[in-house]
Design an enzyme around this catalytic site. Sequence first.
Site: not given
Ligand code: NDP
Ligand code: 8X3
Length: 252
Positions: A11, A59-60, A139, A152, A182, A185
């Site tokens: 979040a 951390d997840v 994704s 990935y 998605p 993004v």
């Molecule tokens: P961001 O990097 O903006 O956000 C990622 C979020 O994941 C952060 O809030 C981060 O929080 C959290 N996170 C990462 N690693 C951990 C961890 N080890 N433990 C807990 N929290 C973690 O990326 P997006 O918003 O783009 O990504 C969100 C989701 O969407 C992901 O699953 C990504 O694979 C997916 N996605 C993204 C796309 C894109 O093009 N952006 C397209 C398709 C899917 P913090 O660092 O504070 O822990």
């Molecule tokens: C994120 C989209 O195309 O960078 O899941 O893998 S891409």
Amino acid sequence: MKNKTALITGATSGIGRATARLFAQNGIDLVLCGRRVDRLHELRSELSELVKVHSLVFDVRNRELVFKSIEGLPKEFSEINILINNAGNAHGLDPIQTGSMDDWDAMMDINVKGLLYVSKAVLPGMLEREDGHIINIGSTAGKEVYPRGNVYCASKHAVDAINQGMRLDLNGKGIRVGAVNPGLVETEFSEVRFKGDSEKAEKVYQGFTPLKPEDIADIIWFAVTRPPHVNIADLTVMCLDQASSTIVNKSD
Ligand code: NDP
Ligand code: 8X3
């Protein structure tokens, strides 16, 4: 939507943060999760003006802490109605033969195992109440594989399989399960993938109009506001200029 609580992983940024804001605007109480404490506190203060908000720092990957945090939620937040399994990232963009094993571990441990741990911690309450909604953020990388996306893509294919598996096993238990997948993004995603190299990250989204995190939040909101008998099982969304992981209509 009143008297509902959503737990959102990841979040602190991007899709998770946009979803938290939209949920709060619509009256959903929130459990916000992430590792970056300052950001969690900032968002909690912002959204506490609208709804009840609790934050969990974990951390997840840390199985013990995931369970301790979720099982230890204060009573008023302990009934999770909606789980958004969103935390995750790509780490690196290298051919398989030169990929970093640390990056591989991070992606499998966070995107796959982390999602499983959080789900397992949240599910008992949903099962007991025979009510709940889980949205897994997959994704397009979980639908096709692109060059240098190897691990990935594997992690997101796993999310796709887990989403299907959850839906099968939870059938008849009153719990909706669906994935939102998605394409590109614009978030901090590429910053993380390229380990803080902002120039490289910005280039990913140049020359076309990518999706915004708010676009995905809208779709998640659509899914959670369908009538209870409707389950959006699997939804893929790309921006107009994207046709596949490798075909993007860029102006330069
Ligand atoms: P961001 O990097 O903006 O956000 C990622 C979020 O994941 C952060 O809030 C981060 O929080 C959290 N996170 C990462 N690693 C951990 C961890 N080890 N433990 C807990 N929290 C973690 O990326 P997006 O918003 O783009 O990504 C969100 C989701 O969407 C992901 O699953 C990504 O694979 C997916 N996605 C993204 C796309 C894109 O093009 N952006 C397209 C398709 C899917 P913090 O660092 O504070 O822990
Ligand atoms: C994120 C989209 O195309 O960078 O899941 O893998 S891409």
